[in-house]
Design a protein around this motif. Sequence first.
Motif, PDB file in Angstrom:
ATOM      1  N   SER A  27       0.830  -1.211   0.000  1.00 17.16           N
ATOM      2  CA  SER A  27       0.000   0.000   0.000  1.00 17.16           C
ATOM      3  C   SER A  27       0.862   1.258   0.000  1.00 17.16           C
ATOM      4  O   SER A  27       0.498   2.256  -0.621  1.00 17.16           O
ATOM      5  N   SER A  39      -5.925   9.974  -2.667  1.00 12.78           N
ATOM      6  CA  SER A  39      -6.965   9.142  -3.260  1.00 12.78           C
ATOM      7  C   SER A  39      -7.657   8.174  -2.316  1.00 12.78           C
ATOM      8  O   SER A  39      -8.692   7.646  -2.670  1.00 12.78           O
ATOM      9  N   GLY A  41      -6.855   5.339  -1.983  1.00 13.96           N
ATOM     10  CA  GLY A  41      -6.608   4.025  -2.563  1.00 13.96           C
ATOM     11  C   GLY A  41      -5.622   3.209  -1.773  1.00 13.96           C
ATOM     12  O   GLY A  41      -5.762   1.987  -1.678  1.00 13.96           O
ATOM     13  N   TYR A  89      -7.809   0.492 -10.763  1.00 14.56           N
ATOM     14  CA  TYR A  89      -7.589   1.901 -10.416  1.00 14.56           C
ATOM     15  C   TYR A  89      -7.076   2.678 -11.630  1.00 14.56           C
ATOM     16  O   TYR A  89      -7.568   3.775 -11.932  1.00 14.56           O
ATOM     17  N   SER A 104     -10.570   4.606  -6.711  1.00 12.35           N
ATOM     18  CA  SER A 104     -10.153   3.758  -5.591  1.00 12.35           C
ATOM     19  C   SER A 104     -11.328   2.970  -5.028  1.00 12.35           C
ATOM     20  O   SER A 104     -11.220   1.775  -4.757  1.00 12.35           O
TER      21      SER A 104
END
Length: 125
Positions: A27, A39, A41, A89, A104
């Motif tokens: 991540s 984001s 995400g 994404y 996201s």
Amino acid sequence: MSRIYEWATTQRNLTIFVAILVAVPTSYAFQSMVSGGGSAGDFLLLMTLAVGVPTAYDEYWPPYEQTWKAITWVLAACLVVTIEFVGLYLIGTDYVRLSPFYASIGAFLITDLGNLAWLSIRTRN
């Protein structure tokens, strides 16, 4: 001390620990790749890997007799989920022209729900 060792080395907990160990740097790399923090995400990818993958293994996959096979399954699943999430994404931001936030969310929902649906169908057959 032996109770803690027994708890920490159960197959279920080892799969969770491995997923978390994969999720954190993955991540972070995703956050760096998409130019940082705007984001959400990175958090959704973290949740998908650290929570979704071990949950999918625990609920939808028969446990292996050897723990190393379970860990291998989790590592392979983390790789597949990462490829799916990043791909979705990028499709969302580059081709569909969604904002990074919505791309996201879409990547998270499709990856997480899609994989759980596939595993659920697989276990019924």
